[in-house]
Design a protein around this motif. Structure first.
Motif, PDB file in Angstrom:
ATOM      1  N   PRO A 280       0.804  -1.227   0.000  1.00 50.72           N
ATOM      2  CA  PRO A 280       0.000   0.000   0.000  1.00 50.72           C
ATOM      3  C   PRO A 280       0.834   1.274   0.000  1.00 50.72           C
ATOM      4  O   PRO A 280       0.399   2.289  -0.554  1.00 50.72           O
ATOM      5  CB  PRO A 280      -0.839  -0.129   1.272  1.00 50.72           C
ATOM      6  CG  PRO A 280      -0.082  -1.059   2.154  1.00 50.72           C
ATOM      7  CD  PRO A 280       0.602  -2.016   1.219  1.00 50.72           C
ATOM      8  N   HIS A 281       2.024   1.245   0.582  1.00 46.72           N
ATOM      9  CA  HIS A 281       2.862   2.445   0.576  1.00 46.72           C
ATOM     10  C   HIS A 281       3.381   2.752  -0.832  1.00 46.72           C
ATOM     11  O   HIS A 281       3.429   3.910  -1.243  1.00 46.72           O
ATOM     12  CB  HIS A 281       4.019   2.303   1.569  1.00 46.72           C
ATOM     13  CG  HIS A 281       3.557   2.276   2.987  1.00 46.72           C
ATOM     14  ND1 HIS A 281       3.063   3.377   3.637  1.00 46.72           N
ATOM     15  CD2 HIS A 281       3.498   1.256   3.879  1.00 46.72           C
ATOM     16  CE1 HIS A 281       2.720   3.052   4.872  1.00 46.72           C
ATOM     17  NE2 HIS A 281       2.974   1.770   5.037  1.00 46.72           N
TER      18      HIS A 281
ATOM     19  N   ASP B 158       6.083   7.894   4.806  1.00 48.20           N
ATOM     20  CA  ASP B 158       6.987   6.787   4.511  1.00 48.20           C
ATOM     21  C   ASP B 158       6.367   5.544   5.130  1.00 48.20           C
ATOM     22  O   ASP B 158       5.198   5.569   5.548  1.00 48.20           O
ATOM     23  CB  ASP B 158       8.414   7.061   5.019  1.00 48.20           C
ATOM     24  CG  ASP B 158       8.496   7.336   6.515  1.00 48.20           C
ATOM     25  OD1 ASP B 158       7.606   6.890   7.279  1.00 48.20           O
ATOM     26  OD2 ASP B 158       9.471   7.977   6.941  1.00 48.20           O
ATOM     27  N   ALA B 159       7.126   4.464   5.225  1.00 50.48           N
ATOM     28  CA  ALA B 159       6.583   3.205   5.745  1.00 50.48           C
ATOM     29  C   ALA B 159       6.135   3.325   7.207  1.00 50.48           C
ATOM     30  O   ALA B 159       5.311   2.541   7.664  1.00 50.48           O
ATOM     31  CB  ALA B 159       7.610   2.092   5.599  1.00 50.48           C
TER      32      ALA B 159
ATOM     33  N   ALA C 103       0.223   5.984  12.067  1.00 47.88           N
ATOM     34  CA  ALA C 103       0.753   4.691  11.613  1.00 47.88           C
ATOM     35  C   ALA C 103      -0.431   3.885  11.069  1.00 47.88           C
ATOM     36  O   ALA C 103      -1.314   3.489  11.831  1.00 47.88           O
ATOM     37  CB  ALA C 103       1.422   3.955  12.771  1.00 47.88           C
ATOM     38  N   PRO C 104      -0.481   3.651   9.772  1.00 50.91           N
ATOM     39  CA  PRO C 104      -1.681   3.055   9.181  1.00 50.91           C
ATOM     40  C   PRO C 104      -1.890   1.600   9.582  1.00 50.91           C
ATOM     41  O   PRO C 104      -0.964   0.809   9.637  1.00 50.91           O
ATOM     42  CB  PRO C 104      -1.430   3.178   7.678  1.00 50.91           C
ATOM     43  CG  PRO C 104       0.046   3.234   7.539  1.00 50.91           C
ATOM     44  CD  PRO C 104       0.552   3.920   8.779  1.00 50.91           C
ATOM     45  N   GLU C 105      -3.160   1.310   9.858  1.00 47.48           N
ATOM     46  CA  GLU C 105      -3.601  -0.068  10.109  1.00 47.48           C
ATOM     47  C   GLU C 105      -4.509  -0.545   8.984  1.00 47.48           C
ATOM     48  O   GLU C 105      -4.623  -1.741   8.748  1.00 47.48           O
ATOM     49  CB  GLU C 105      -4.331  -0.131  11.456  1.00 47.48           C
ATOM     50  CG  GLU C 105      -3.418   0.229  12.626  1.00 47.48           C
ATOM     51  CD  GLU C 105      -4.175   0.582  13.901  1.00 47.48           C
ATOM     52  OE1 GLU C 105      -5.427   0.484  13.923  1.00 47.48           O
ATOM     53  OE2 GLU C 105      -3.509   0.964  14.878  1.00 47.48           O
ATOM     54  N   ARG C 106      -5.172   0.424   8.331  1.00 50.81           N
ATOM     55  CA  ARG C 106      -6.042   0.144   7.184  1.00 50.81           C
ATOM     56  C   ARG C 106      -5.816   1.237   6.149  1.00 50.81           C
ATOM     57  O   ARG C 106      -5.781   2.415   6.497  1.00 50.81           O
ATOM     58  CB  ARG C 106      -7.522   0.157   7.577  1.00 50.81           C
ATOM     59  CG  ARG C 106      -7.948  -0.917   8.531  1.00 50.81           C
ATOM     60  CD  ARG C 106      -9.393  -0.692   8.996  1.00 50.81           C
ATOM     61  NE  ARG C 106     -10.348  -0.597   7.891  1.00 50.81           N
ATOM     62  CZ  ARG C 106     -11.124  -1.599   7.486  1.00 50.81           C
ATOM     63  NH1 ARG C 106     -11.071  -2.756   8.093  1.00 50.81           N
ATOM     64  NH2 ARG C 106     -11.966  -1.435   6.489  1.00 50.81           N
TER      65      ARG C 106
ATOM     66  N   GLY D  77       0.650  -6.786  12.390  1.00 46.24           N
ATOM     67  CA  GLY D  77       2.088  -6.783  12.665  1.00 46.24           C
ATOM     68  C   GLY D  77       2.799  -6.012  11.574  1.00 46.24           C
ATOM     69  O   GLY D  77       2.458  -4.871  11.295  1.00 46.24           O
ATOM     70  N   ASP D  78       3.759  -6.655  10.920  1.00 48.73           N
ATOM     71  CA  ASP D  78       4.485  -6.017   9.815  1.00 48.73           C
ATOM     72  C   ASP D  78       3.971  -6.442   8.449  1.00 48.73           C
ATOM     73  O   ASP D  78       4.524  -6.042   7.426  1.00 48.73           O
ATOM     74  CB  ASP D  78       5.983  -6.352   9.911  1.00 48.73           C
ATOM     75  CG  ASP D  78       6.640  -5.696  11.108  1.00 48.73           C
ATOM     76  OD1 ASP D  78       6.139  -4.648  11.558  1.00 48.73           O
ATOM     77  OD2 ASP D  78       7.654  -6.234  11.596  1.00 48.73           O
ATOM     78  N   GLU D  79       2.934  -7.248   8.410  1.00 48.45           N
ATOM     79  CA  GLU D  79       2.408  -7.785   7.164  1.00 48.45           C
ATOM     80  C   GLU D  79       1.113  -7.105   6.764  1.00 48.45           C
ATOM     81  O   GLU D  79       0.295  -6.757   7.619  1.00 48.45           O
ATOM     82  CB  GLU D  79       2.165  -9.297   7.298  1.00 48.45           C
ATOM     83  CG  GLU D  79       3.394 -10.113   7.666  1.00 48.45           C
ATOM     84  CD  GLU D  79       4.449 -10.090   6.575  1.00 48.45           C
ATOM     85  OE1 GLU D  79       4.079 -10.163   5.388  1.00 48.45           O
ATOM     86  OE2 GLU D  79       5.643  -9.968   6.913  1.00 48.45           O
TER      87      GLU D  79
END
Length: 192
Positions: free
Chosen positions: A5-6, A49-50, A158-161, A182-184
């Motif tokens: 998504p980023h 950014d990420a 910090a995006p979750e969706r 998590g990180d995925e």
């Protein structure tokens, strides 16, 4: 089509920068106070950014107070000329003092002075009061650098969706949803 998504956001944001006539970095920021009462306003994206999406404000503003009590928010980019939007939800956290200082230093001098003069979101008895405060601040910092006010900083969502929406004829829109665990990131589609 990007699976991250980023990466997809970077691509869409670059297209908006090239084609959107005004403020391609404008986004609606939705917050809720400690009792769950929502509020939404337009702010400007100042970095991404990420790790997340960064914006700046007065910490004593309504949005600053909301995020202090409820550290979750939502963002919406609507690029009307591109017929696209991006919805982002996640937790918010303050940026570092160094990051806030660095961004504040890039602002125009008048914007820096305005940050000192404004008690953002507080009642104002007249425009003259604000203009007088601005002139006082301008005199105070005449001839020198304008430091960042102590109650002015930034937040990172910090995006979750992250949902990417494309307008299609007859309201048969395309909706692509990424959800982080998590990180995925997992990916799916939503009905329009």
């Amino acid at each position: 089509m990007a699976d991250d998504p980023h990466t997809l956001f970077d691509h869409w944001f670059a297209e908006a920068a090239a084609l959107e006539p005004n403020d391609h970095n404008a986004m609606a920021l939705a917050t809720a106070d400690g009792t769950g009462r929502p509020s939404v306003r337009m702010v400007l994206l100042k970095g991404h950014d990420a790790r997340g999406f960064v914006f700046f404000t007065n910490l004593d503003s309504r949005k600053g107070g909301d995020m202090a009590h409820n550290p979750h928010a939502a963002l919406l980019f609507h690029w009307k000329s591109l017929r696209r939007q991006v919805r982002i939800e996640g937790a918010v956290e303050p940026v570092s003092a160094a990051e806030a200082d660095a961004y504040f230093a890039t602002r125009s001098r008048d914007s820096q002075l305005g940050a000192w003069a404004s008690e953002q979101s507080r009642p104002l008895d007249s425009r003259e009061t604000f203009e007088t405060r601005y002139e006082e601040v301008r005199s105070r910092f005449a001839g020198g650098d304008v430091p960042r006010p102590p109650r002015w900083s930034g937040f990172r969502l910090a995006p979750e969706r992250i949902e990417f929406w494309i307008d299609r004829a007859h309201r048969l829109h395309e909706r692509r949803l990424f959800v982080r665990s998590g990180d995925e990131w997992s990916e799916g589609l939503l009905y329009p």
